[in-house]
Design an enzyme around this catalytic site. Structure first.
Site, PDB file in Angstrom:
ATOM      1  N   ARG A   1       0.837  -1.190   0.000  1.00  0.00           N
ATOM      2  CA  ARG A   1       0.000   0.000   0.000  1.00  0.00           C
ATOM      3  C   ARG A   1       0.880   1.251   0.000  1.00  0.00           C
ATOM      4  O   ARG A   1       2.056   1.199   0.369  1.00  0.00           O
ATOM      5  CB  ARG A   1      -0.913   0.028   1.228  1.00  0.00           C
TER       6      ARG A   1
ATOM      7  N   LYS B   1      -1.288  -2.959   8.045  1.00  0.00           N
ATOM      8  CA  LYS B   1      -2.361  -2.499   8.923  1.00  0.00           C
ATOM      9  C   LYS B   1      -2.350  -3.284  10.228  1.00  0.00           C
ATOM     10  O   LYS B   1      -2.035  -4.461  10.254  1.00  0.00           O
ATOM     11  CB  LYS B   1      -3.715  -2.679   8.227  1.00  0.00           C
TER      12      LYS B   1
ATOM     13  N   HIS C   1      -2.887   2.456  -5.607  1.00  0.00           N
ATOM     14  CA  HIS C   1      -3.642   1.227  -5.353  1.00  0.00           C
ATOM     15  C   HIS C   1      -3.889   0.441  -6.637  1.00  0.00           C
ATOM     16  O   HIS C   1      -4.089  -0.776  -6.589  1.00  0.00           O
ATOM     17  CB  HIS C   1      -4.971   1.561  -4.656  1.00  0.00           C
TER      18      HIS C   1
ATOM     19  N   ARG D   1      -1.198  -1.984  -6.888  1.00  0.00           N
ATOM     20  CA  ARG D   1      -1.455  -3.093  -5.945  1.00  0.00           C
ATOM     21  C   ARG D   1      -2.466  -4.071  -6.547  1.00  0.00           C
ATOM     22  O   ARG D   1      -2.275  -5.284  -6.500  1.00  0.00           O
ATOM     23  CB  ARG D   1      -1.976  -2.512  -4.626  1.00  0.00           C
TER      24      ARG D   1
ATOM     25  N   HIS E   1      -3.897  -9.216   3.580  1.00  0.00           N
ATOM     26  CA  HIS E   1      -5.315  -9.192   3.912  1.00  0.00           C
ATOM     27  C   HIS E   1      -5.566 -10.036   5.163  1.00  0.00           C
ATOM     28  O   HIS E   1      -4.934 -11.081   5.353  1.00  0.00           O
ATOM     29  CB  HIS E   1      -6.147  -9.762   2.766  1.00  0.00           C
TER      30      HIS E   1
ATOM     31  N   TYR F   1     -10.523 -10.457  -6.520  1.00  0.00           N
ATOM     32  CA  TYR F   1      -9.677 -10.529  -7.718  1.00  0.00           C
ATOM     33  C   TYR F   1     -10.076 -11.675  -8.638  1.00  0.00           C
ATOM     34  O   TYR F   1      -9.796 -11.631  -9.835  1.00  0.00           O
ATOM     35  CB  TYR F   1      -8.204 -10.651  -7.319  1.00  0.00           C
TER      36      TYR F   1
END
Length: 300
Positions: free
Chosen positions: A152, A176, A246, A249, A272, A281
């Site tokens: 990211r 994250k 993004h 990404r 994730h 995806y």
């Protein structure tokens, strides 16, 4: 009292949850908008958060939808902000119940990830002229790393020299929730990074902590990364409606999937927390197969 609760909540997001500055700014904006609405409609704020109930929140959401005509996606984000805020207050034993518990998110149209084609990425990294000065080398490495690792924008800003594990040919990424993940990188990219680190030492006031810096020596910032990616993606001639970090990404994940990568492996590489976030995806791949079938099959 409520103002102090908001301050404590933002402090919690910043220092305990380690949310990005952009995410924290969004939370602050949402809370400010809700409490401004409450003041305008219901008068002074209650002494404690227990004075806010589901009815107050529903009225605000209805105003956002009907008067301000905000999108379902935007409204859902605001619901999520209030859910997080009251969950925090409940955790701190400042309220007995969360008034957002009875709220339902709005249906949103499914939005597939936007990605560039492989040949467009090839042109971006091999055909576009980034320039031979230090700024050009920084801009090129921004695009190289984003596509090679799928990280990211905020993760790239925080990337440090020590995060590159040269002998193991991998990069450690702080994602994250302060979670670390390792992403393998190839030798050509490592060689570019090595050359960049050497070149960086000649920059005045250079920062030896962060991997990528501006030609002033200062660390990168979000707006610079965004403008850089948008500029060079535009030069590839792509017709994409969005040209953001993004997108690279999304391209990383989509191209891995199209070339046979396991969906669980892609989930781990992207950082994730659940497989559901990665499975979007697969929809891109199905859509692509349908397009190929329609164009090439005799009865497509």
């Amino acid at each position: 009292m409520l103002k102090q609760y908001q301050t404590d909540f933002i402090h919690y997001l910043r220092f305990e949850k380690r949310y990005s500055s952009q995410t924290i700014a969004a939370y602050q904006t949402d809370l400010k908008q809700f409490f401004s609405f409450f003041l305008n409609i219901y008068g002074p704020l209650p002494e404690t958060a227990s004075g806010i109930d589901t009815y107050h929140i529903r009225t605000w959401l209805a105003d956002l939808k009907e008067t301000q005509q905000q999108s379902s996606r935007s409204i859902n984000r605001k619901i999520s902000t209030l859910q997080s805020f009251f969950n925090y207050l409940k955790k701190m034993q400042l309220v007995d119940k969360n008034p957002t518990k009875r709220l339902h998110t709005l249906k949103t149209p499914e939005r597939l990830p936007v990605f560039v084609k492989e040949q467009e990425v090839d042109f971006l990294l091999e055909g576009v002229d980034f320039g031979k000065d230090f700024k050009g080398k920084t801009d090129r490495l921004i695009c190289e790393i984003l596509y090679a690792t799928g990280m990211r924008r905020n993760e790239l800003m925080l990337l440090k020299e020590k995060d590159v594990e040269w002998s193991l040919k991998q990069i450690r990424i702080l994602g994250k929730g302060n979670k670390e993940r390792l992403v393998p990188v190839n030798t050509p990219l490592l060689d570019i990074i090595k050359d960049y680190v050497t070149e960086k030492k000649h920059v005045d006031h250079y920062n030896d902590e962060f991997l990528l810096i501006l030609d002033s020596g200062a660390p990168l910032y979000a707006g610079y990364i965004y403008r850089t990616v948008k500029k060079y993606l535009t030069e590839t001639g792509t017709t994409l409606p969005r040209k953001s970090p993004h997108v690279l990404r999304h391209s990383f994940a989509t191209h891995l999937l199209e070339n046979g990568a396991n969906i669980q492996a892609i989930k781990d590489l992207l950082g994730h927390s659940s497989l559901a976030a990665t499975q979007i995806y697969t929809q891109n791949s199905i859509a692509r197969l349908k397009e190929i079938h329609e164009k090439n099959h005799p009865r497509g």
